[in-house]
Design an enzyme around this catalytic site. Structure first.
Site, PDB file in Angstrom:
ATOM      1  CD  GLU A  26      -3.470   1.392   2.818  1.00 20.33           C
ATOM      2  OE1 GLU A  26      -3.124   0.003   3.150  1.00 20.33           O
ATOM      3  OE2 GLU A  26      -3.279   2.176   2.590  1.00 20.33           O
ATOM      4  CG  ASN A  71      -8.470   2.907   5.508  1.00 22.41           C
ATOM      5  OD1 ASN A  71      -8.892   1.903   4.522  1.00 22.41           O
ATOM      6  ND2 ASN A  71      -7.885   3.159   6.338  1.00 22.41           N
ATOM      7  CG  ASN A 171      -9.480  -0.837   0.815  1.00 25.47           C
ATOM      8  OD1 ASN A 171      -9.082  -2.400   1.451  1.00 25.47           O
ATOM      9  ND2 ASN A 171      -9.358  -0.637   2.437  1.00 25.47           N
ATOM     10  CD  GLU A 172     -10.546  -2.275   5.822  1.00 23.75           C
ATOM     11  OE1 GLU A 172     -11.012  -1.011   5.996  1.00 23.75           O
ATOM     12  OE2 GLU A 172      -9.901  -3.156   5.687  1.00 23.75           O
ATOM     13  CD  GLU A 283      -6.673  -4.459   4.037  1.00 25.84           C
ATOM     14  OE1 GLU A 283      -6.155  -3.751   5.419  1.00 25.84           O
ATOM     15  OE2 GLU A 283      -6.248  -3.536   3.033  1.00 25.84           O
ATOM     16  CD  GLN A 339       0.071  -2.495   3.829  1.00 26.93           C
ATOM     17  OE1 GLN A 339       0.692  -1.560   3.622  1.00 26.93           O
ATOM     18  NE2 GLN A 339      -1.103  -1.331   4.784  1.00 26.93           N
TER      19      GLN A 339
HETATM   20  O1  AHR Z   1      -3.014  -2.336   6.502  1.00 20.37           O
HETATM   21  C1  AHR Z   1      -3.771  -0.644   7.001  1.00 20.37           C
HETATM   22  C2  AHR Z   1      -5.461  -0.846   7.498  1.00 20.37           C
HETATM   23  O2  AHR Z   1      -5.691  -1.012   7.807  1.00 20.37           O
HETATM   24  C3  AHR Z   1      -5.717  -1.476   5.298  1.00 20.37           C
HETATM   25  O3  AHR Z   1      -4.955   0.844   4.568  1.00 20.37           O
HETATM   26  C4  AHR Z   1      -7.115  -0.771   5.739  1.00 20.37           C
HETATM   27  O4  AHR Z   1      -7.232  -1.130   4.549  1.00 20.37           O
HETATM   28  C5  AHR Z   1      -7.289  -1.327   6.641  1.00 20.37           C
HETATM   29  O5  AHR Z   1      -8.316  -0.881   7.582  1.00 20.37           O
END
Ligand code: AHR
Length: 483
Positions: A26, A71, A171-172, A283, A339
């Site tokens: 990310e 995010n 995403n989310e 994730e 990550q």
């Molecule tokens: O991995 C960090 C954040 O956690 C990511 O950007 C988001 O998708 C998740 O909530």
């Protein structure tokens, strides 16, 4: 001492696919800038990619990598990240209060993926953008030539189409952190319509839709069933709740997966379809919210964010999580650690080619190497007391390699006396055993001192059709046989 005996039954759960061991890059903190990409570093290659992190990513063998968020995806305007670097605009990303210079962009990511031996999985920005931009992203990446955007890719020096197969639709998007947050109906609409147009371009592509709680999942799976391949679930594991709660939280998450998968199956039957929708845990992470990294100026590019030190308990946690994934391989198709580098990650770096592996690196690596193949059911008897958790165990065989691997994560402060009997691998021959453990549970790896790593374990006694061993408390272990 804790005593356990388990029988590996002659019955499979399913196949653990390679994509269970995915990564995630990310545009957050120093995952990209300072991790993947750092042209000023002595170990940078001609692309500005750090060769040392590339080597460790290859060692982990992550077959798929999600990009560019997270995010961050709601700040992502992919067109800003292509073309001559000096012309790329600097933008603001509000999710992590960063400046984004786009000196590393879409084309660089694809190039890095090819060098890292990983397949790209792109998160489409459906939060602040829409269907048209998604179509255009696909055209730029995947159409051979003769259209405005495919020719632009060629003009940017990339003649061959990228052939990207995996796309996450947002995403989310249920979450309050997301700008462009939707309710389930609103998300289902935009995701379905985007999927409809994308699948006309390539019916074989794999589309991953945002999942959340059961109510959300039921609506989204039902309304998007025709186009859906995977339903995404994200999970953060936080040790703050206490060690026992922490080390059993993957069991709790396992039940969430069962529930989400059951909804997918219920809706499959309603639609009278043969197509199974599986779960993409794109994730998952151990994230202690109190470890936020150094305090550095906001609205800069590549500052230390979410850089967390992992200890032995975190390594056990990760080993146990992989066993949970393997034991649910009929339901989970894909997993991405969130990550890959620096940001809550198994690999850490600093400037001047400083790099080190965290305690979680080896459990990841060995699961990725030997955790692909058929997963076997087992029955376990364990005398775990009230205050103890039983070990997390999984058994994976790989026909091509003729290898049979048992993963054992000891989730207790007692030694584990374990006997294992195989019922369908006559003549299995012991190859090796590895263990990672340390009495000091507060210890973490530091540059030049990777004390928490897998080492040869000499405590295995092969038996006629299995093995016996006494494993250290809070340890991650792997025992391999050939057959
Ligand atoms: O991995 C960090 C954040 O956690 C990511 O950007 C988001 O998708 C998740 O909530």
């Amino acid at each position: 001492m804790q005593y356990c005996k388990f029988d590996v039954l002659p019955e499979k759960t399913g196949r653990a696919e390679k994509n269970l061991y995915g990564g995630f890059v990310e545009h957050l903190g120093r995952n990209v800038y300072g991790g993947v990409f750092d042209p000023a570093d002595p170990c940078a290659d001609e692309n500005g990619f750090r060769k040392d992190t590339l080597a460790l990513i290859r060692e982990l063998d992550t077959p798929i990598t999600r990009y560019p968020g997270g995010n961050f995806a709601h700040s992502w305007k992919w067109e800003d990240s292509i073309g001559p670097k000096e012309k790329r605009p600097v933008r603001l990303d509000d999710s992590w209060k960063q400046k984004e210079t786009y000196q590393f962009g879409l084309d660089e990511f694809i190039k890095w993926c090819r060098l890292a031996g990983t397949e790209p999985m792109l998160t489409i920005n459906l939060c602040t953008r829409g269907i048209l931009e998604a179509r255009e992203l696909w055209e730029y990446c995947n159409f051979p030539s003769g259209t405005f955007l495919s020719d632009l890719r060629i003009a940017n020096g990339h003649k061959e189409p990228y052939n990207i197969k995996y796309f996450c639709l947002g995403n989310e998007m249920n979450g309050s952190c997301e700008v462009g947050q939707r309710d389930a109906k609103a998300y289902a609409w935009i995701a379905r319509e985007t999927a409809k147009t994308l699948k006309r371009f390539d019916p074989e592509m794999k589309l991953i839709f945002c999942g959340a709680d059961p109510e959300w999942n039921r609506i989204v799976v039902d309304e998007c069933f025709e186009f859906m391949d995977y339903l995404s679930l994200h999970e953060v594991f936080n040790w703050k709740d206490g060690r026992k709660e922490y080390l059993s939280s993957m069991d709790v998450f396992g039940r969430k997966i069962d529930e989400a998968y059951a909804i997918c199956e219920e809706i499959r039957l309603k639609h009278g379809s043969e197509k199974k929708i599986r779960i993409s845990v794109d994730e998952w992470i151990v994230w202690d919210f109190d470890q936020r990294g150094k305090k550095e100026e906001e609205w800069t590019c590549g500052r230390h964010l979410l850089e967390q030190d992992y200890n032995m308990i975190d390594a056990v946690m990760q080993g146990a999580l992989f066993s949970m994934f393997q034991n649910r391989c009929d339901k989970i198709a894909l997993g991405c650690v969130a990550q890959s580098i620096n940001v809550i990650a198994p690999i850490r770096t600093e400037k001047n080619s400083v790099i080190w592996k965290q305690s979680t690196f080896d459990p990841f690596k060995y699961n990725s190497l030997y955790g692909r193949g058929d997963v076997w059911k087992y029955e376990m008897q364990c005398d775990a007391k009230e205050e103890d958790l039983p070990p997390a165990v999984s058994i994976v065989s790989n026909e091509a390699k003729r290898s049979l691997t048992v993963f054992v994560s000891v989730r207790s402060n007692k030694k584990l006396d374990l006997s294992c009997v195989f019922h369908s691998f006559p003549g299995a021959e012991f190859i090796e055993a590895l263990t990672e453990n340390n009495e000091d549970l507060t210890l973490v790896n530091t540059p030049g001192n990777e004390i928490l790593q897998a080492k040869v374990f000499n405590g295995i006694e092969p038996t006629e059709n299995g093995f016996h061993g006494v494993f250290p408390p809070y340890s991650w272990n792997m025992i391999r046989f050939s057959y």
